[in-house]
Design an enzyme around this catalytic site. Structure first.
Site, PDB file in Angstrom:
ATOM      1  N   ARG A  64     -41.526  54.079 -43.732  1.00 29.37           N
ATOM      2  CA  ARG A  64     -40.743  54.945 -42.855  1.00 29.37           C
ATOM      3  C   ARG A  64     -41.283  54.904 -41.424  1.00 29.37           C
ATOM      4  O   ARG A  64     -40.520  54.947 -40.456  1.00 29.37           O
ATOM      5  CB  ARG A  64     -40.731  56.376 -43.390  1.00 29.37           C
ATOM      6  CG  ARG A  64     -39.877  57.320 -42.544  1.00 29.37           C
ATOM      7  CD  ARG A  64     -39.785  58.714 -43.131  1.00 29.37           C
ATOM      8  NE  ARG A  64     -38.884  58.749 -44.268  1.00 29.37           N
ATOM      9  CZ  ARG A  64     -39.248  59.056 -45.507  1.00 29.37           C
ATOM     10  NH1 ARG A  64     -40.503  59.341 -45.757  1.00 29.37           N
ATOM     11  NH2 ARG A  64     -38.374  59.075 -46.483  1.00 29.37           N
ATOM     12  N   ALA A  65     -42.595  54.826 -41.282  1.00 28.64           N
ATOM     13  CA  ALA A  65     -43.180  54.809 -39.937  1.00 28.64           C
ATOM     14  C   ALA A  65     -42.714  53.595 -39.151  1.00 28.64           C
ATOM     15  O   ALA A  65     -42.410  53.700 -37.948  1.00 28.64           O
ATOM     16  CB  ALA A  65     -44.704  54.830 -40.037  1.00 28.64           C
TER      17      ALA A  65
END
Length: 718
Positions: free
Chosen positions: A282-283
């Site tokens: 997600r980052a």
């Protein structure tokens, strides 16, 4: 807690906010690209977090919605599953973007909406009352004090934000509607942290703090007083800047689809996330979207290294937490080294950089309204105040340094504090570090409570396994379908039933009684006297308390901490949801002096008495960490009026109030007096050694507070 906003006059202008550069940039990037994933704003009280967030709504472009649709469907692309659909060629409403606030005390039905179960059973229709998620569709959903929301509400909120839709399921009746919104949460870390897995669901995070510069603080007060005196006139003075910034957002939105994320920038993003060992992907995705939005905000069609760096500073700090007691943060030197290592030479220099480190002088700030100032802290004003400090190029706003992280559990030593004289106490010894924390046994409060949802003790809760049914107390909660049908069945003939439908009336409805687990108030009473001062011994004791704090964090408890040493007891940490504060206080705890055990227990009795008045439904668990020794004058030992006798009377006073208690016996050495066991008997609790506290210890017997108290009850009955 946060700065109040005026609900009767015009909104405080976004461009009038003093400073708050990271916060303003993060909000504007989400306005340009809602796919970034929202913003979590962390900061101390009174830093204008709420003011800045609420001011953003006036800058968002207006939206067209299908006339009469409660779910704000777009006329050009209505939701095919909209509960108010299907939509034909009806009237179109043009309205401002909504900002919906979610109160901390909101119910699940208020958030996701409610189904009329009575009509669903009797008429077979899906009568649905939309909730706040529906109201926020295509707008902003603002959650003040998001860290104080119940966990299940946070889960529902973040699931809807991730999926872009909300689902309501009740006994086989299902309703789905679109729920795409810009999610903004604010929190004061002093009141407790969000779980790391929930932090990760916010796209960006920023830290805010009030300025320490007198000129900036003066301007904050000057603007706030001017706004309170004449909201309309104050807003009119900033209208030009607001219009300019609103137009710039629209231009960046239009440019965004044409921005190119080249391989070099993508490689730097991937390398940065790998270097900082963030979990999952997600980052990487959030960084890519943020860097793209930064380029569009700067008016460029290519992502530059400066965009990647700024994206990392906004998207990674809250994803770096490895321990619940760690503060979010990012090592900027390491970030620069990673970007330098993976800079590469296979692409031309990014536009605006000319192949060197000199940024584009006409970057996104360029004196534009994005550099507005805020009501609490920050840079000097743009006009009517001291000369404005120049803002860095490209991003438009500089990075704000993270706050200093609290002491970590692994810290071997803490700096020696200044000696603090205590009446009759021996010399104070400096604080020592804690041993490595470990997984502890679960310690339960006996009986069945009705406190806030958690993971410690048995309780009647809104979530959990169904144990029975009852008539609703107020609005219907979770329907117990079988009990409702059973209640309605005998009356069908008298009610003139025709056909296959069941004639159900409100008196027939039954709600499910569920049993789950609650969070408790865990009050630690820690012996910091000279008898505990041996360095290795105190390190083990601190490691045990730290482990119990970690357990309290995982079980959603409130915690408090009392320490006793010298001649008195001290409430080192008033009951709070912030276990991080407890860990910090524990790390700084010195030792030395006498052992006023009775004073520690009496202080605990007073704290628990006050907490019962504040929150009667939250039950308490007392954890006394001591070797059981007690010293002091007058008297000696167990003699009348002696320290052990006074401690015994204080313990029996707590037992008379029904306080569940555990004594962690810290006595060591070949000769043991067994005083901690005697204290546990006076408390009608249980005593466990440091070794037995470990969940994986061979000597950790299967015994709980409940079982021990039951034994005491059986003895009394006999």
């Amino acid at each position: 807690m946060t700065t109040a906003h005026n609900t009767t006059g015009p909104q405080y202008p976004f461009t009038a906010v003093v400073g708050m550069d990271d916060l303003r940039l993060a909000l504007l990037l989400n306005a340009v690209s809602p796919a970034v994933g929202g913003v979590l704003v962390r900061g101390e009280k009174g830093t204008a977090k709420s003011t800045a967030v609420r001011a953003l709504s006036a800058l968002m472009p207006a939206v067209d919605v299908v006339g009469g649709c409660r779910f704000a469907c777009a006329p050009t692309a209505p939701d095919p599953g909209c509960p108010d659909g299907p939509h034909g060629t009806g009237p179109v409403e043009h309205r401002p973007t909504r900002m919906v606030e979610l109160p901390v005390g909101a119910s699940e039905d208020r958030l996701v909406g409610a189904l009329d179960i009575e009509r669903a059973l009797s008429e077979g229709v899906k009568a649905f009352e939309p909730g706040l998620l529906a109201d926020a569709h295509r707008g902003i959903l603002y959650v003040d004090e998001v860290n104080l929301l119940h966990d299940h509400l946070v889960d529902l909120l973040l699931d809807a934000a991730a999926m872009g839709a909300s689902y309501v399921e009740r006994e086989g009746v299902s309703v789905r509607h679109a729920a795409r919104f810009l999610l903004v949460g604010t929190m004061n870390p002093e009141e407790g942290e969000l779980r790391p897995q929930l932090l990760d669901r916010f796209g960006l995070t920023v830290e805010v703090a009030a300025s320490r510069e007198p000129d900036q603080r003066m301007e904050v007060v000057r603007r706030r007083l001017a706004y309170d005196a004449d909201p309309a006139g104050f807003a009119a003075r900033w209208a030009g800047d607001e219009d300019e910034l609103r137009g710039r957002i629209a231009e960046a939105r239009e440019l965004l689809p044409r921005v190119t994320l080249g391989d070099r920038a993508l490689r730097q993003i991937a390398a940065t996330c790998a270097a900082f060992e963030v979990d999952g992907m997600r980052a990487d995705i959030v960084m890519a979207r943020t860097a793209t939005a930064l380029a569009a905000w700067a008016g460029r069609t290519d992502v530059a290294e400066e965009d990647v760096r700024q994206a990392a500073l906004l998207a990674l700090p809250h994803r770096r937490r490895r321990n619940p007691f760690d503060a979010p943060g990012l090592d900027e030197d390491k970030l620069d080294e990673t970007l330098e290592e993976f800079r590469g030479t296979d692409e031309d220099p990014a536009p605006g950089t000319d192949g060197d480190d000199d940024p584009d002088p006409d970057g996104p700030d360029g004196g534009g309204p994005g550099g507005g100032d805020g009501p609490e802290g920050g840079h000097p004003p743009q006009e009517g105040g001291p000369e404005e400090a120049p803002l860095p190029p490209e991003t438009g706003l500089p990075h704000q340094q993270d706050g200093e992280a609290p002491p970590t559990p692994q810290a071997p030593e803490q700096p020696e504090p200044e000696p603090r004289p205590q009446g009759g106490a021996a010399g104070e010894k400096p604080a020592v570090g804690a041993t490595e924390p470990f997984r502890t046994r679960r310690l339960d409060v006996p009986g069945l409570g009705e406190g806030a949802d958690g993971r410690r003790s048995r309780a009647r809760t809104a979530h959990g396994r169904t144990t029975g049914a009852r008539r609703p107390r107020g609005a219907l909660g979770k329907l117990h379908l079988a009990a409702t049908v059973q209640a309605a069945a005998p009356h069908q003939k008298a009610r003139g039933r025709r056909g296959t439908g069941l004639v159900v009336r409100r008196d027939d409805l039954r709600e499910a009684v569920r049993e789950g687990r609650e969070g408790n108030l865990v009050l630690f009473v820690v012996d910091a006297s000279g008898s505990m001062a041996a360095r290795k011994r105190m390190s083990a004791v601190k490691g045990a308390v730290l482990s119990l704090l970690l357990d309290a964090y995982q079980r959603r408890d409130k915690i408090g901490m009392i320490t006793f040493r010298g001649s008195d007891a001290d409430l080192a940490l008033p009951p709070t949801s912030s276990v991080e504060a407890g860990a910090a206080r524990l790390a700084q705890l010195p030792t030395g002096g006498r052992t006023p055990l009775s004073e520690g227990l009496l202080k605990a009795h007073e704290v628990l008495r006050i907490e019962r008045m504040r929150d009667p439904s939250r039950r308490a668990l007392l954890v006394v960490v001591t070797d059981g020794r007690a010293t002091g004058a007058p008297g000696a030992g167990r003699a009348a009026g002696g320290p052990l006798a006074r401690a015994s009377r204080a313990a029996r006073l707590l037992a008379a109030d029904g306080t569940a208690a555990v004594v962690v016996d810290c006595e060591a050495g070949p000769v043991r007096l067994g005083l901690a066991g005697e204290l546990a008997r006076d408390l009608q609790g249980t005593a466990i050694t440091l070794d037995e506290l470990r969940a994986d210890s061979v000597s950790a017997l299967v015994r709980t507070v409940q079982g021990t108290r039951a034994t005491h009850g059986n003895r009394k009955a006999a």
